[in-house]
Design a protein around this motif. Structure first.
Motif, PDB file in Angstrom:
ATOM      1  N   ASN A 111     -15.757   1.627  11.313  1.00  0.00           N
ATOM      2  CA  ASN A 111     -16.491   2.046  10.121  1.00  0.00           C
ATOM      3  C   ASN A 111     -15.523   1.902   8.948  1.00  0.00           C
ATOM      4  N   PRO A 112     -15.791   1.011   7.983  1.00  0.00           N
ATOM      5  CA  PRO A 112     -14.844   0.795   6.886  1.00  0.00           C
ATOM      6  C   PRO A 112     -14.624   2.024   6.007  1.00  0.00           C
ATOM      7  N   GLN A 113     -15.507   3.009   6.090  1.00  0.00           N
ATOM      8  CA  GLN A 113     -15.299   4.239   5.321  1.00  0.00           C
ATOM      9  C   GLN A 113     -14.351   5.198   6.034  1.00  0.00           C
ATOM     10  N   LEU A 114     -14.090   4.931   7.321  1.00  0.00           N
ATOM     11  CA  LEU A 114     -13.205   5.791   8.106  1.00  0.00           C
ATOM     12  C   LEU A 114     -11.925   5.092   8.557  1.00  0.00           C
ATOM     13  N   HIS A 115     -11.998   3.783   8.750  1.00  0.00           N
ATOM     14  CA  HIS A 115     -10.887   3.050   9.355  1.00  0.00           C
ATOM     15  C   HIS A 115     -10.244   2.084   8.367  1.00  0.00           C
ATOM     16  N   ILE A 116      -8.945   1.912   8.529  1.00  0.00           N
ATOM     17  CA  ILE A 116      -8.168   1.063   7.626  1.00  0.00           C
ATOM     18  C   ILE A 116      -8.468  -0.418   7.857  1.00  0.00           C
ATOM     19  N   MET A 117      -8.420  -1.178   6.763  1.00  0.00           N
ATOM     20  CA  MET A 117      -8.617  -2.627   6.811  1.00  0.00           C
ATOM     21  C   MET A 117      -7.378  -3.304   6.231  1.00  0.00           C
ATOM     22  N   PRO A 118      -7.166  -4.589   6.522  1.00  0.00           N
ATOM     23  CA  PRO A 118      -5.978  -5.279   6.012  1.00  0.00           C
ATOM     24  C   PRO A 118      -5.815  -5.195   4.495  1.00  0.00           C
ATOM     25  N   ALA A 119      -6.908  -5.155   3.760  1.00  0.00           N
ATOM     26  CA  ALA A 119      -6.815  -5.077   2.298  1.00  0.00           C
ATOM     27  C   ALA A 119      -6.225  -3.749   1.823  1.00  0.00           C
ATOM     28  N   GLN A 120      -6.162  -2.761   2.708  1.00  0.00           N
ATOM     29  CA  GLN A 120      -5.637  -1.442   2.347  1.00  0.00           C
ATOM     30  C   GLN A 120      -4.169  -1.278   2.748  1.00  0.00           C
ATOM     31  N   VAL A 121      -3.526  -2.376   3.060  1.00  0.00           N
ATOM     32  CA  VAL A 121      -2.102  -2.373   3.415  1.00  0.00           C
ATOM     33  C   VAL A 121      -1.358  -3.185   2.366  1.00  0.00           C
ATOM     34  N   CYS A 122      -0.299  -2.608   1.812  1.00  0.00           N
ATOM     35  CA  CYS A 122       0.471  -3.349   0.815  1.00  0.00           C
ATOM     36  C   CYS A 122       1.950  -2.969   0.898  1.00  0.00           C
ATOM     37  N   ASP A 123       2.776  -3.778   0.259  1.00  0.00           N
ATOM     38  CA  ASP A 123       4.207  -3.501   0.165  1.00  0.00           C
ATOM     39  C   ASP A 123       4.482  -2.795  -1.150  1.00  0.00           C
ATOM     40  N   ASP A 124       5.481  -1.917  -1.144  1.00  0.00           N
ATOM     41  CA  ASP A 124       5.826  -1.167  -2.344  1.00  0.00           C
ATOM     42  C   ASP A 124       7.331  -0.908  -2.328  1.00  0.00           C
ATOM     43  N   THR A 125       7.842  -0.431  -3.430  1.00  0.00           N
ATOM     44  CA  THR A 125       9.242  -0.037  -3.545  1.00  0.00           C
ATOM     45  C   THR A 125       9.271   1.384  -4.083  1.00  0.00           C
ATOM     46  N   ASP A 126      10.002   2.274  -3.410  1.00  0.00           N
ATOM     47  CA  ASP A 126      10.061   3.661  -3.877  1.00  0.00           C
ATOM     48  C   ASP A 126      11.076   3.807  -5.009  1.00  0.00           C
ATOM     49  N   ARG A 127      11.198   5.018  -5.509  1.00  0.00           N
ATOM     50  CA  ARG A 127      12.076   5.259  -6.659  1.00  0.00           C
ATOM     51  C   ARG A 127      13.549   5.012  -6.373  1.00  0.00           C
ATOM     52  N   ASN A 128      13.903   4.951  -5.073  1.00  0.00           N
ATOM     53  CA  ASN A 128      15.292   4.685  -4.699  1.00  0.00           C
ATOM     54  C   ASN A 128      15.538   3.210  -4.408  1.00  0.00           C
ATOM     55  N   GLY A 129      14.519   2.382  -4.599  1.00  0.00           N
ATOM     56  CA  GLY A 129      14.653   0.957  -4.368  1.00  0.00           C
ATOM     57  C   GLY A 129      14.427   0.519  -2.937  1.00  0.00           C
ATOM     58  N   PHE A 130      13.954   1.439  -2.068  1.00  0.00           N
ATOM     59  CA  PHE A 130      13.685   1.085  -0.679  1.00  0.00           C
ATOM     60  C   PHE A 130      12.311   0.430  -0.575  1.00  0.00           C
ATOM     61  N   HIS A 131      12.246  -0.657   0.178  1.00  0.00           N
ATOM     62  CA  HIS A 131      10.977  -1.336   0.398  1.00  0.00           C
ATOM     63  C   HIS A 131      10.189  -0.562   1.452  1.00  0.00           C
ATOM     64  N   THR A 132       8.916  -0.326   1.180  1.00  0.00           N
ATOM     65  CA  THR A 132       8.071   0.414   2.103  1.00  0.00           C
ATOM     66  C   THR A 132       6.748  -0.315   2.309  1.00  0.00           C
ATOM     67  N   LYS A 133       6.083   0.005   3.389  1.00  0.00           N
ATOM     68  CA  LYS A 133       4.755  -0.505   3.681  1.00  0.00           C
ATOM     69  C   LYS A 133       3.806   0.672   3.441  1.00  0.00           C
ATOM     70  N   VAL A 134       2.767   0.464   2.655  1.00  0.00           N
ATOM     71  CA  VAL A 134       1.820   1.526   2.309  1.00  0.00           C
ATOM     72  C   VAL A 134       0.497   1.253   3.007  1.00  0.00           C
ATOM     73  N   PHE A 135       0.002   2.251   3.728  1.00  0.00           N
ATOM     74  CA  PHE A 135      -1.286   2.175   4.393  1.00  0.00           C
ATOM     75  C   PHE A 135      -2.218   3.160   3.692  1.00  0.00           C
ATOM     76  N   ALA A 136      -3.177   2.662   2.960  1.00  0.00           N
ATOM     77  CA  ALA A 136      -4.112   3.512   2.223  1.00  0.00           C
ATOM     78  C   ALA A 136      -5.279   3.863   3.148  1.00  0.00           C
ATOM     79  N   LEU A 137      -5.176   4.989   3.837  1.00  0.00           N
ATOM     80  CA  LEU A 137      -6.220   5.399   4.759  1.00  0.00           C
ATOM     81  C   LEU A 137      -7.466   5.806   3.985  1.00  0.00           C
TER      82      LEU A 137
END
Length: 141
Positions: A111-137
C-alpha cells in the motif's frame, strides 16, 4: 517529558530505549542534554511498573554484525531477491526502525500510503558533513 505518555502502553525497557535514543540523537547532533542519569532512572521507574502484560515479549538473542556477515556469505550475489534481502537486513540493522516498516507480510499487501517506495529514498548530508541515506516513511507505528 514524553515518558508519561508512553507509560502503560510499553514495557520499561522500550521506554528506556526511546529515552536513550533521544539522548543519542542530541549527542550526535551536538545539542545540549540537560537530564542526568539519576533523573532518567527516577522517571523510568514508574512506567516500568505500568506496562501491560500484552506489551511484554519473550527476549530474543540480538542480531550481531558477525551474524549478518555470515548471512551475506551464504547469499547469491547475482540474485535480485538475495540482494534485496541483504540490503533490507543491513539497512534496518543500522537504523532505528522496525523491520515491519520496511517489509511486507505478503507481496499483494503493498500500500503506497503505508509502505516506502524508491522515490522516497534519497541521499543527504548532515550538519557535520556526513553522507546519509534518508528513508521518508509514509507512515510509522
Amino acid at each position: 517529558m514524553f515518558v508519561s505518555a508512553l507509560a502503560g502502553s510499553y514495557v520499561g525497557q522500550t521506554i528506556q530505549g526511546y529515552v536513550y535514543g533521544v539522548h543519542a540523537w542530541h549527542t550526535l547532533n551536538s545539542l545540549p542534554w540537560s537530564l542526568h542519569k539519576d533523573q532518567i532512572n527516577t522517571m523510568l521507574k514508574g512506567p516500568a511498573k505500568l506496562a501491560p502484560p500484552s506489551a511484554k515479549q519473550i527476549l530474543r538473542e540480538p542480531i550481531m554484525k558477525e551474524m549478518i556477515k555470515v548471512i551475506g556469505t551464504r547469499l547469491q550475489k547475482g540474485d535480485p531477491l538475495d540482494t534485496a534481502f541483504f540490503a533490507r537486513l543491513t539497512m534496518v540493522f543500522y537504523s532505528t526502525a522496525h523491520i515491519g516498516e520496511f517489509t511486507l507480510k505478503k507481496l499483494d499487501a503493498f500500500n503506497p500510503q503505508l509502505h516506502i517506495m524508491p522515490a522516497q529514498v534519497c541521499d543527504d548530508t548532515d550538519r557535520n558533513g556526513f553522507h546519509t541515506k534518508v528513508f521518508a516513511l509514509p507512515s510509522t507505528k
